[in-house]
Design an enzyme around this catalytic site. Structure first.
Site, PDB file in Angstrom:
ATOM      1  N   HIS A 156     -49.171  -4.524  48.033  1.00 45.71           N
ATOM      2  CA  HIS A 156     -47.985  -3.913  47.452  1.00 45.71           C
ATOM      3  C   HIS A 156     -48.023  -3.957  45.921  1.00 45.71           C
ATOM      4  CE1 HIS A 156     -43.454  -3.704  46.785  1.00 45.71           C
ATOM      5  NE2 HIS A 156     -43.673  -2.668  47.567  1.00 45.71           N
ATOM      6  N   ARG A 184     -45.021   2.031  54.992  1.00 45.10           N
ATOM      7  CA  ARG A 184     -44.183   2.533  56.083  1.00 45.10           C
ATOM      8  C   ARG A 184     -43.674   3.950  55.841  1.00 45.10           C
ATOM      9  NH1 ARG A 184     -40.987  -1.823  57.205  1.00 45.10           N
ATOM     10  NH2 ARG A 184     -42.282  -2.432  58.956  1.00 45.10           N
TER      11      ARG A 184
END
Length: 695
Positions: free
Chosen positions: A435, A405
């Site tokens: 991640h 993001r």
């Protein structure tokens, strides 16, 4: 009973706002150096911007559907939560403005003056006239709004001056908007005088030159008040199979600039007709968060407030320390082949990680490098090393997360660079963000392949490594590294669920493994054996994991939680969480590492992880948790946790009251955890030096 305690959980959004209030506490703390207090004010504002763009936007979307969402929000409706958030933020904004005014007054006692256009001297007028003509005027975007068929899109990363012109003829009113240029530093340093230093905000430089900007209009009066818009930043990615992932993300990032408004901040001194004009034209309604503020918005810019050479008003800079036994000059692979090493940045130098990749890029025996990338520095040395490796004939495979993001555009740019250099790119798995922070290299030794690698709790980013605390394990443990290779196989063939002998990998195994580890502690406690759980993470919001910790508490397991941000667990409640304490440390560095310690009745197990105890980390992402086998490193991580737990300067208690009470000192000496952690590593170096001298 308190209304919050009618439920077992603290709402995650309110808990996050309590975390940001802790950041604001640092800005208001008189023991923090003045210029660092301004930096914390900027961090508070930047955090709030991202919160509205993502979390508030999601709650607002839910509220507009008419669904209450209580099941997902810990017992509160989305509609009520929107109202509660707005009220909390208005209060926090007011407090941040109060703190800013105090800081500015205190800066004046140090001969630093932040002036407005009303305070400009003759000498400063001469400087600013040239500055405006040469630097500011060419960058200005000024739009007259009255006669436009369509209102322009205002960007949510920019600040604007809302202009009202009252014309001499018939008192006609014209409205305009000026975008404050982001290409120029917001804080203009003026020539010093009599040992006094002066700064004026770019906004006021523009205000001072309104006559120059609008000189073609025959107006009677002109006024300028700042406004700021925040938009829904959720990416909506289409399913067109003819487009590449890079194309889809690129288009979605472009669409973000016209996302629905979720927050509108305005100078509370703005004229009512001007405010109504902008609200009407921008179609902002009462369901959006409309917040009155001060003269200036976009206070995140204070993160880059000029230091003016005043290092006496900043925290003392601590140089990163070397890792004992691991040199940046010799071969790292040679050392890692003998034992594991731990890097704890920023206390120790992040250069070890870039050195590892540079060595791998040049070593003729290295045949391949595989790595996952999430957030990267602006001019990434990591990318340079990987490109260098590809140019040297290594097979380089990079899994880069295009949906990190607000880093999407940067990651797309890096992906295109790497593609041009022949690096094999993997763009992840549909529905799963990657991640994990992992790297493995393959090296030919004695006609066989031997693997080396590292696993981290943080991003491979040289910039954030200066302020984020993260740990990285360097290892040649062949079974662990074989598990990493299996993860890369999963990226290629993701319909097959792999089994891992050592690593704990989301989305398939992390939740069940941690539940088993907590269950084992419960069994020990019920059998009367001494045991404990110590967890350090960024966020704790998964209800099922919280319930499991409540169960452990009721069984008598002592649980210590260091949770920097969101904590939806309610500690210390009789019959539910008597044996749980939870603190948050907010200080000069951002606490970012995830370390999980299970007492296991004396046979302690320690893990490092990329995952928090959040539903998205446990079930919706590819995350990696790694066991620590080296006894020295295990002790080091336990020591680190215990140092943090002893902190009595920057540690606050988590509570359903959101009051951010500091841990009491109780006549104990001052113990600032981050400073003591640095001293811990200094002492380790001193002890090794002494042993070497004796030897």
């Amino acid at each position: 009973m308190n209304k919050t305690l009618a439920y077992k959980y603290i709402d995650r959004e309110k808990s996050w706002l309590a975390f940001n209030a802790r950041v604001l506490q640092e800005a208001g703390d008189t023991s923090v150096p003045l210029l660092d207090r301004l930096r914390f004010l900027g961090i508070f504002s930047n955090n709030l911007d991202e919160f509205f763009r993502v979390r508030f936007a999601a709650i607002r979307r839910l509220s507009l559907t008419g669904i209450t969402g209580e099941k997902y929000l810990g017992g509160i409706s989305a509609q009520q939560l929107v109202k509660d958030i707005t009220e909390i933020v208005i209060e926090q904004q007011s407090e941040s403005l109060r703190i800013l005014n105090i800081i500015e007054s205190e800066l004046e006692t140090k001969n630093i003056f932040i002036i407005t256009e009303a305070d400009i001297s003759i000498e400063q007028e001469i400087f600013l006239k040239d500055f405006f003509i040469q630097k500011v005027s060419p960058e200005l975007v000024t739009i007259i709004l009255n006669d436009l068929a369509e209102f322009p899109v205002l960007k949510d990363t920019s600040g604007y001056l809302a202009i009202k012109l009252v014309m001499k003829k018939d008192d006609e009113v014209r409205y305009a908007v000026i975008e404050i240029p982001k290409t120029i530093n917001r804080f203009v340093v003026l020539p010093s005088h009599d040992e006094k230093q002066y700064i004026i905000l770019l906004d006021d430089v523009i205000r001072h030159n309104l006559n120059n900007i609008f000189n073609i209009f025959d107006y009677e009066s002109v006024s300028a008040h700042m406004i700021k818009i925040t938009r829904d930043a959720q990416l909506d990615i289409d399913s067109d199979l003819s487009k590449s992932m890079i194309e889809k993300i690129s288009l979605s990032v472009k669409d973000r600039r016209i996302g629905e408004p979720v927050r509108f901040i305005y100078d509370q001194l703005i004229e009512e007709d001007t405010l109504n004009f902008f609200l009407d034209k921008m179609k902002i309604v009462s369901t959006d968060s409309i917040i009155p503020g001060g003269r200036y918005h976009n206070r995140r810019d204070y993160m880059d407030f000029p230091n003016l050479g005043r290092f006496d008003l900043l925290y003392e800079s601590k140089p990163p320390l070397p890792i004992p036994g691991l040199s940046l000059e010799g071969s790292m692979l040679e050392k890692i082949s003998e034992k594991d090493y731990l890097l704890n940045a920023p206390y120790q130098s992040f250069s070890y990680l870039t050195k590892f990749l540079r060595e791998a890029a040049l070593d003729p025996k290295v045949v391949s490098i595989k790595i996952t990338l999430y957030r990267l520095a602006k001019n990434s040395q990591i990318i340079s090393s990987l490109i260098n490796a590809a140019k040297n004939g290594k097979k380089v495979t990079v899994q880069i997360e295009l949906q990190a993001r607000f880093d999407e555009a940067s990651n797309i740019s890096y992906a295109e660079q790497m593609q041009l250099e022949g690096i094999e790119l993997i763009f992840g798995i549909k529905g799963l963000k990657v991640h994990s922070k992992i790297c493995v290299i393959e090296r030919v030794e004695n006609y066989k392949i031997k693997r080396y690698g590292f696993i981290s709790t943080g991003n491979f980013n040289e910039s954030t490594a200066k302020v984020y605390t993260d740990v990285t394990l360097f290892t040649s443990h062949q079974q662990i590294l074989k598990d990493i290779m299996r993860i890369f196989e999963f990226f290629d063939i993701n319909y097959r669920v792999h089994r891992y002998k050592h690593l704990i990998v989301s989305p398939h195994y992390t939740r069940t493994k941690f539940v088993k580890l907590i269950d084992r502690e419960i069994i020990h406690a019920l059998a009367g054996r001494k045991t404990h759980i110590k967890l350090k993470m960024n966020s704790l919001s998964d209800f099922a994991m919280i319930d499991k910790l409540y169960e452990a508490s009721r069984a008598g397991v002592k649980i210590q939680l260091e949770v920097r941000g969101i904590c939806s667990l309610i500690p210390g409640i009789p019959g539910m969480s008597d044996n749980i304490e939870a603190i948050s440390i907010v200080d000069n560095y951002l606490e970012h590492s995830r370390v999980y310690i299970f007492g296991n009745a004396g046979q302690t197990e320690v893990y490092i992880s990329s995952a928090d105890f959040m539903s998205r980390n446990l079930d919706g992402r590819v995350e990696v948790t790694c066991p620590i086998y080296d006894q020295d490193i295990k002790k080091e991580l336990i020591d680190n946790f215990d140092i943090g737990w002893k902190g009595n300067v920057k540690a606050r208690f988590h509570s359903h009251k959101f009051d951010n009470k500091y841990r009491p000192r109780n006549h104990n000496p001052i113990f600032r955890a981050q400073l003591e952690t640095y001293r811990y590593y200094e002492k380790k170096l001193e002890d090794i030096t002494k042993k070497e001298k004796i030897a």
